[in-house]
Design an enzyme around this catalytic site. Structure first.
Site, PDB file in Angstrom:
ATOM      1  N   LYS A 151      23.675  -8.856  20.272  1.00  0.00           N
ATOM      2  CA  LYS A 151      22.281  -8.422  20.409  1.00  0.00           C
ATOM      3  C   LYS A 151      22.075  -7.600  21.680  1.00  0.00           C
ATOM      4  O   LYS A 151      21.321  -6.619  21.692  1.00  0.00           O
ATOM      5  CB  LYS A 151      21.357  -9.636  20.398  1.00  0.00           C
ATOM      6  N   GLU A 156      13.988 -12.534  26.047  1.00  0.00           N
ATOM      7  CA  GLU A 156      12.942 -11.572  25.725  1.00  0.00           C
ATOM      8  C   GLU A 156      11.568 -12.174  25.964  1.00  0.00           C
ATOM      9  O   GLU A 156      11.392 -13.395  25.915  1.00  0.00           O
ATOM     10  CB  GLU A 156      13.033 -11.148  24.250  1.00  0.00           C
ATOM     11  N   HIS A 193      12.487 -20.405  13.435  1.00  0.00           N
ATOM     12  CA  HIS A 193      12.970 -19.022  13.490  1.00  0.00           C
ATOM     13  C   HIS A 193      13.764 -18.628  12.249  1.00  0.00           C
ATOM     14  O   HIS A 193      14.476 -17.631  12.266  1.00  0.00           O
ATOM     15  CB  HIS A 193      13.801 -18.785  14.754  1.00  0.00           C
ATOM     16  N   ARG A 221      24.410  -6.208   6.819  1.00  0.00           N
ATOM     17  CA  ARG A 221      24.764  -6.810   5.534  1.00  0.00           C
ATOM     18  C   ARG A 221      23.541  -6.781   4.627  1.00  0.00           C
ATOM     19  O   ARG A 221      22.457  -6.372   5.043  1.00  0.00           O
ATOM     20  CB  ARG A 221      25.191  -8.266   5.737  1.00  0.00           C
TER      21      ARG A 221
END
Length: 660
Positions: free
Chosen positions: A118, A202, A237, A294
């Site tokens: 990430k 974040e 999440h 994907r």
């Protein structure tokens, strides 16, 4: 499609079955791989050929690259489809497939690597001009530095596994005091799931929507976006409900997001199906989250609104063909919604469930309803894999019509044998906030009281249906011709007493008297008397008359439990009578037991420690997720019965505990 004649699907469950359907329609051969746990699975039965690749744990079967390659070689497959999960975003796997002279039905390994971390992906997107959420994506993983960066960004912050996805290794810290504990948990989960404990941090946006763009690229330089999906409704999440297009999406913002997603794909030389995920803020600003290299679980809603088969697109692009359509040729038609049907207990924090699907029934499929599943009645949900049972997808001309389709389809979905989230999904579908498309990533938190209401006791009509079904099932099970009259039966009492118990350690008991009368029965329960009659068919359909009102229900018995599906609701009660014995006691006040099979990954107290009710005591890992178990009462830990790394069975006592 001349380059591909036979496809091996390096996955299991509903995605393996899904790929096989499309491959077969295109005239391609199919090969399944399976572990010990999946020997009788639906995807195995659906394939032209099937190859055993090892024990149940994925790390010994589905994740072993050499075994997958060997299976392809042995069966003459010339292409491998990785599905989603397992090896689908593993660059080393993509390299190995190509090195073996096979076709990898997915993006180049270089693209997977570019988006695999990430932090690295965000750096690439920043260079490509794609907007990013304020945060820290650096290589320095010192705890003190990360804590300082979190303070700089400003709480609350989101800690995310750099190498992962699917909500694993993702924690929220609301303050500096919470940060280090949340960081440690995120790192443990990331290490266990991805073998990499690096994280990024974040800013945690207040009310963002999770909106993702489906992109598709071929090897000839063409790239398009197939519009967006709103995936805002999530728990832990992980997505629960997905819909396309995103409700209320401004066409200008749609185009900007689509163009940003295409730019992201082109920046890494992408080929195949991919998803670029964004957070959409209330002011229309959007920020890059990650790219999934994907096909996504939620791809069916995109297929429904575009009329395209994305798996077919994957196969054609992998065979070297150009994209079937240009951007200008792609249009949106109607509205589609997908819900993920899981074996889990929403009331207990969405705790994954294991066990046998004693009964499984889906709504009739057609233009408006689609079900993607990898299981059947009698199959098991094990501790080794994701507890998804099926994806239920609906489509109609507009969102309001699609929501009505969803409510009806959920009312016709029946799962017995273990807890499933169907009632929860029905509560979401019928909630005013969902109907008004008031969506954000904390939808479930905001409306938890509505979506997870307190359990209510069964009324006399419900107890009458349970008891009538039981009586009819017993009478129809005999061989005496007197059984056929459905009334008086020799050697049985005129009045029979049965006792039903609600789920849980402290589940209430309900005594019911059912008496044969001319033309039917009389039920006495909950202080009320009700005349009843009915017929129970072989498939469990119960046609009953309750006090003059005709009702239909489904009555399913499994062991000493009965599940009743009636008027869109599901209720399970346990039978307590001389025929089956007293309902087992699975625990009591002051005991801390394992709610599921799993592995001990952290002990948060020591022997002899005094603890307060609700204090975290032990952390289990099950189905790749962490579950923190807390003290059941104020007291003292007298003995730690298991150590870190131990596997435990459901229901075992984890610690010796002495209540104060």
């Amino acid at each position: 499609m001349s380059r591909i004649s036979k496809v091996l699907i390096a996955n299991r469950g509903e995605i393996a079955a899904r790929v096989m359907r499309t491959a077969r329609r295109l005239g391609l051969g199919t090969v399944a791989v399976y572990s010990d746990a999946d020997a009788k699975a639906l995807h195995v039965a659906s394939a032209d050929q099937a190859v055993h690749i090892g024990p149940a744990p994925a790390r010994e079967s589905y994740l072993v690259i050499d075994k997958i390659i060997a299976a392809a070689k042995a069966t003459g497959a010339d292409a491998i489809h990785p599905g989603y999960g397992f090896l689908s975003e593993n660059a080393s796997f993509a390299d190995a497939v190509v090195a073996a002279g096979l076709i990898f039905i997915g993006p180049p390994a270089s693209a997977i690597r570019a988006m695999g971390g990430k932090s690295e992906a965000k750096a690439l997107m920043e260079t490509a001009g794609v907007p990013l959420v304020p945060g820290y994506h650096g290589e320095d993983q010192d705890d003190a530095l990360l804590a300082g960066e979190a303070a700089r960004i400003g709480f609350p912050v989101l800690i995310k596994a750099s190498a992962g996805g699917g909500g694993k290794g993702m924690k929220v810290a609301s303050s500096a005091e919470e940060f280090l504990a949340a960081l440690a948990s995120a790192k443990r989960e990331a290490k266990a799931s991805f073998g990499d404990d690096r994280v990024l941090i974040e800013k945690y946006l207040a009310r963002p929507r999770h909106v993702e763009i489906q992109v598709f690229a071929d090897s000839h330089g063409n790239c398009v976006y197939l519009f967006e999906r709103d995936c805002s409704i999530q728990r832990r999440h992980q997505k629960v409900v997905e819909e396309a297009p995103a409700p209320g999406m401004d066409p200008v913002i749609r185009a900007r997001m689509g163009e940003a997603a295409v730019a992201a794909a082109k920046a890494i030389g992408y080929v195949g199906a991919g998803t670029v995920e964004f957070l959409l803020d209330t002011d229309g600003s959007f920020y890059f989250m990650e790219m999934n290299t994907r096909l996504q679980v939620e791809h069916p809603v995109t297929e429904k609104i575009t009329g395209q088969d994305l798996v077919e697109w994957q196969l054609r692009v992998a065979a070297g063909e150009t994209l079937p359509l240009t951007q200008e040729q792609l249009t949106i038609n109607g509205h589609a919604i997908e819900v993920r049907l899981y074996a889990e207990d929403p009331v207990k924090g969405f705790l994954p469930q294991t066990g046998t699907l004693a009964h499984l029934r889906f709504p009739e499929q057609g233009e408006h309803v689609r079900v993607d599943t990898g299981v059947r009645s009698g199959d098991a949900i094990s501790i080794f894999y994701d507890p998804m049972i099926a994806k239920l997808i609906v489509w109609d001309k507009d969102r309001d019509s699609a929501v009505r389709r969803l409510e009806k389809a959920l009312a016709e979905t029946e799962v017995a044998g273990l807890n499933a989230n169907v009632p929860f999904l029905s509560a979401v579908a019928g909630h005013p906030g969902f109907l008004a498309a008031d969506l954000d990533t904390r939808f479930i938190e905001r409306y938890e009281a509505d979506l997870l209401p307190a359990a209510t006791a069964p009324d006399v009509k419900t107890l009458a249906l349970f008891s009538l079904g039981l009586t009819l099932s017993r009478r129809s099970a005999g061989s005496d011709p007197w059984d056929a009259v459905g009334g008086f039966l020799l050697n049985l009492p005129a009045t029979e007493r049965v006792e039903w118990q609600e789920a849980g350690e402290d589940g209430a008991a309900h005594k019911v008297d059912i008496t044969w009368t001319r033309g039917g029965f009389t039920v006495v329960a909950a202080g009320e008397s009700l005349p009843v009659s009915g017929i129970l068919s072989a498939d469990g359909t119960l046609t009953a008359t309750l006090g003059g009102t005709r009702v239909m229900a489904r009555w399913v018995r499994w062991g000493d439990h009965v599940t009743l599906f009636h008027a869109g609701t599901t209720r399970t009660l346990s039978l307590v009578d001389p025929h089956v014995g007293k309902h087992a006691d699975h625990g009591g006040h002051g005991r801390l037991t394992a709610p599921m099979p799993g592995k001990v990954i952290a002990l948060l107290v020591e022997e002899g420690a005094s603890v307060a009710k609700g204090q975290p005591v032990i952390v289990l890992e099950a189905m790749k997720m962490e579950h923190t178990l807390k003290a059941p009462a104020d007291g003292k830990v007298t003995h730690l019965r298991y150590q870190v790394g131990d596997q435990v069975s459901e229901g075992v006592e984890l610690v010796g505990f002495e209540a104060a």
